[in-house]
Enzyme design. Sequence first.
Site, short mmCIF file in Angstrom:
data_model
loop_
_atom_site.label_atom_id
_atom_site.label_comp_id
_atom_site.label_asym_id
_atom_site.label_seq_id
_atom_site.Cartn_x
_atom_site.Cartn_y
_atom_site.Cartn_z
N GLY A 1 -25.35 68.04 40.68
CA GLY A 1 -26.30 68.25 41.76
C GLY A 1 -27.49 67.33 41.79
O GLY A 1 -28.18 67.24 42.81
N ILE B 1 -21.97 65.88 47.36
CA ILE B 1 -21.45 66.36 46.09
C ILE B 1 -21.63 65.28 45.03
O ILE B 1 -21.40 64.10 45.29
CB ILE B 1 -19.95 66.72 46.19
CG1 ILE B 1 -19.73 67.81 47.25
CG2 ILE B 1 -19.39 67.17 44.85
CD1 ILE B 1 -18.26 68.04 47.58
N CYS B 2 -22.05 65.71 43.83
CA CYS B 2 -22.00 64.82 42.67
C CYS B 2 -21.43 65.63 41.51
O CYS B 2 -20.69 66.59 41.74
CB CYS B 2 -23.36 64.22 42.35
SG CYS B 2 -24.57 65.41 41.74
N ALA B 3 -21.77 65.30 40.29
CA ALA B 3 -21.21 66.04 39.14
C ALA B 3 -21.84 67.43 39.04
O ALA B 3 -21.13 68.44 38.96
CB ALA B 3 -21.42 65.26 37.85
N ALA C 1 -19.08 68.82 41.53
CA ALA C 1 -17.68 68.73 41.14
C ALA C 1 -17.41 69.47 39.84
O ALA C 1 -16.28 69.91 39.61
CB ALA C 1 -17.29 67.26 40.99
#
Length: 567
Positions: free
Chosen positions: A534, A530-532, A558
Amino acid sequence: MAHKTVIIGGSAAGAAAAARLRRLSEQEEIIILEKGKDISYASCGLAYYLGGEVPLRQNLVIIPPAVFSERYRAEVKTQCEAIHISPEKKTVAVLNHQNGETEEISYDSLLIASGAAALRPEKITGITLPHIYNLRTLPDVDSIHEELPKEQSPSEIADVLVAGGGFIGIEAAENLTRKGFRVTLIELRQQLLQNLDPEFSGLLVRNLLKHGVNVKLGTGVRSFSLTLEDTVEAVFSDNSKKKFRFAVLALGIRPATDFLEGSGIEKAANGAVITNCHMETSVPGIYAAGDNAVILKNYSNELTWSPLAGPAARGGRRAADSIARSLGILPDNAAEFTGTSGSAIIRVFDETYAFSGTSEYELKQKGLQPGQDYFTSFVIQSSHVSWYPGSQEIFIRGIFDKKRGTLIGAEAAGRKGVHEVINTLATVIALRGTFSDLANIDLAYSPQYGSAKSNINMLGFTAENQVLGLGEYLSLTAYKALDKKDYYVLDVRNREEVLKYRIPEAVNIPLAQLRERMKEIPKDRPVIVICAVGVRAWNAAGILRGNGYHSIVLEGGATLHSMLQGS
């Protein structure tokens, strides 16, 4: 003797056909039969007239009957309802609602453009009581308008019910909210706009709630009753009840084709007339177009019912072309109706939602399997480069045929540029383009309008990576259904980002530290990254995959998780 074409219905399809036919032939005798008092009015603007965004009723009437008649030399017979067709005699029985008389009108060619009628289920007790309205026609909006106070003060603000979470219901909810009412919007299904995937529908619900609309999903109306205060009380499917100043029903529509019984014209299960690429019905000399017709999909060889203004207007034009072709006015190679992808768009307060082509819901209803028959790709991109002022995020999903790689469905949501994205994707769908076409398409770039790698390119790149086996993705809906104990959830955002919004089950290892801390990550289960939005997650997933891990990127990261938490 002049050839005579009779058109049943004077709205989008009927008016377009009459205008086109007159432009093709000055000799044609054209008669339009319209059940109502108006033709060619903007039914898609009714809710905006309620909310005051369209200030005057006459703004909705594109061409008054008398003006249309004069301009196109067509006989427009309003308040005249077709009640029966006799193909063997080539006549239409018509009831004149002004004098109550019935007459038979002969035709050489006949176009059925009768449209669709609003559903008003009799099983709902009290549905015919006062203060309960449909929102489909000009008379409908006139009736609702009489309920609106001329000058509404805060003390006069009242509750209003809108039943139905399709386009009409959502537009009514928005505009009545803008008008100052407290609106409750109910939908029997578990999401709004069935063509959207759950994540996009969730964004829509979040937006409505943010603007004060009380959204109740999985809820229907059981009954209505009048109160002593001359309001209506609704009893819902969960046995709760509430009083409302009035109710607007947007429970769907059905093709207005009951008058075709006994005509021999072939219809689909829902009553819509079946047509081909020439808008011909099963009876020679009779054509159909508009909300009453089943037409071709432009991205497959299937038939579909797509009650939208665009396909109706184009279908009406093509029906006129077919009539002209039969008379030798147009050559045999004149354009055919290539079908529709059902492209649609809606603005709700400050956000826009759009889709084109098939939906994952439709594919699953057919028994098709994700990963086997089709796959989806998801990106969050900027409307234009983020460093230039005014950029806004756009959420984009594409659905691709697994075997051919063709784009068969798309949806988009955001505050800016959504119409450009969906129109581009709709064009690719109609032309049966592939993920490679998206990756390679050359779009104009300037910082004010886009990016060097456009959001369309990025969707294509993402799909390309999936096809090449370079990336595996997981939707937020699927992620929520997983037993997280069977996965290692890795958040590669920076610590500052995690402090602002933390995903409880995720372990935070910033991307910059990933290689040196990789031994902390177990290899005995898949790693969901997971990041902000993708991008960093995809980079991290590649690093993990290159070191023997099974890595999966969470779509939307996220950002989407935080927006839809609790939904």
